[in-house]
Design a protein around this motif. Structure first.
Motif, short mmCIF file in Angstrom:
data_model
loop_
_atom_site.label_atom_id
_atom_site.label_comp_id
_atom_site.label_asym_id
_atom_site.label_seq_id
_atom_site.Cartn_x
_atom_site.Cartn_y
_atom_site.Cartn_z
N THR A 33 24.34 18.69 -60.52
CA THR A 33 23.87 17.54 -61.26
C THR A 33 24.23 17.77 -62.73
O THR A 33 24.07 18.87 -63.25
CB THR A 33 22.35 17.38 -61.11
OG1 THR A 33 22.06 16.95 -59.78
CG2 THR A 33 21.80 16.38 -62.10
N MET A 34 24.72 16.74 -63.38
CA MET A 34 25.12 16.86 -64.78
C MET A 34 24.23 16.00 -65.66
O MET A 34 23.71 14.96 -65.24
CB MET A 34 26.57 16.41 -64.95
CG MET A 34 27.57 17.24 -64.15
SD MET A 34 27.60 18.98 -64.61
CE MET A 34 28.27 18.86 -66.28
N GLY A 35 24.07 16.46 -66.89
CA GLY A 35 23.25 15.72 -67.83
C GLY A 35 23.90 15.65 -69.20
O GLY A 35 24.73 16.49 -69.55
N TRP A 36 23.52 14.63 -69.94
CA TRP A 36 23.89 14.50 -71.34
C TRP A 36 22.61 14.54 -72.16
O TRP A 36 21.64 13.84 -71.83
CB TRP A 36 24.62 13.19 -71.61
CG TRP A 36 26.03 13.12 -71.13
CD1 TRP A 36 26.48 12.51 -70.00
CD2 TRP A 36 27.19 13.68 -71.77
NE1 TRP A 36 27.84 12.66 -69.89
CE2 TRP A 36 28.30 13.37 -70.97
CE3 TRP A 36 27.38 14.42 -72.94
CZ2 TRP A 36 29.60 13.76 -71.30
CZ3 TRP A 36 28.67 14.81 -73.26
CH2 TRP A 36 29.76 14.49 -72.46
N PHE A 37 22.63 15.32 -73.21
CA PHE A 37 21.52 15.41 -74.15
C PHE A 37 22.07 15.27 -75.56
O PHE A 37 23.27 15.48 -75.79
CB PHE A 37 20.80 16.76 -74.00
CG PHE A 37 20.07 16.91 -72.70
CD1 PHE A 37 20.75 17.26 -71.54
CD2 PHE A 37 18.70 16.70 -72.62
CE1 PHE A 37 20.10 17.39 -70.32
CE2 PHE A 37 18.03 16.83 -71.41
CZ PHE A 37 18.73 17.17 -70.26
#
Length: 125
Positions: A33-37
């Motif tokens: 799972t990938m995220g942007w912060f």
């Protein structure tokens, strides 16, 4: 292990668009799972978007919903963040992150195992 490198950050006028990329090295990109912060000066890191390993599920922060779109190309081991209708408040360093297990989404930074170095986005008003 996954290594992440962001690119695409730059200076853009308010109302404009920008696409960030996050290139991943290592195996089984689709298994993450990938995220942007993002983090603006003097503030805490803030969740922006998350996307499942297959790319079929996404979740966004309320502040960007309807303006930002996260996608991924697992064949190219690359994550994207399309940002439209940019505002001055979007100015920040944007980082991508990877979480082992590609099924469940997460808005929590501590859930992510690997981080990129970040790319600067500046929106001028």
């Amino acid at each position: 292990q996954v290594q992440l490198v962001e690119s695409g950050g730059t200076l853009v006028q308010a109302g404009g668009s920008l696409r960030l990329s996050c290139a991943a090295s290592g195996r089984s990109f689709s298994g993450y799972t990938m995220g942007w912060f993002r983090q603006a000066p003097g503030t805490e890191r803030e969740f922006v978007a998350t996307i499942s390993g297959s790319g079929g599920n996404t979740n966004y922060a309320e502040s960007v919903k309807g303006r930002f779109t996260s996608s991924r190309d697992n064949a190219k081991n690359t994550l994207y963040l399309q940002m439209n209708s940019l505002k001055a408040d979007d100015t920040a360093v944007y980082s991508c992150a990877a979480k082992s297990g590609g099924l469940f989404l997460s808005q929590t930074a501590t859930a992510y195992n690997y981080w990129g170095q970040g790319t600067q986005v500046i929106v001028s008003s």
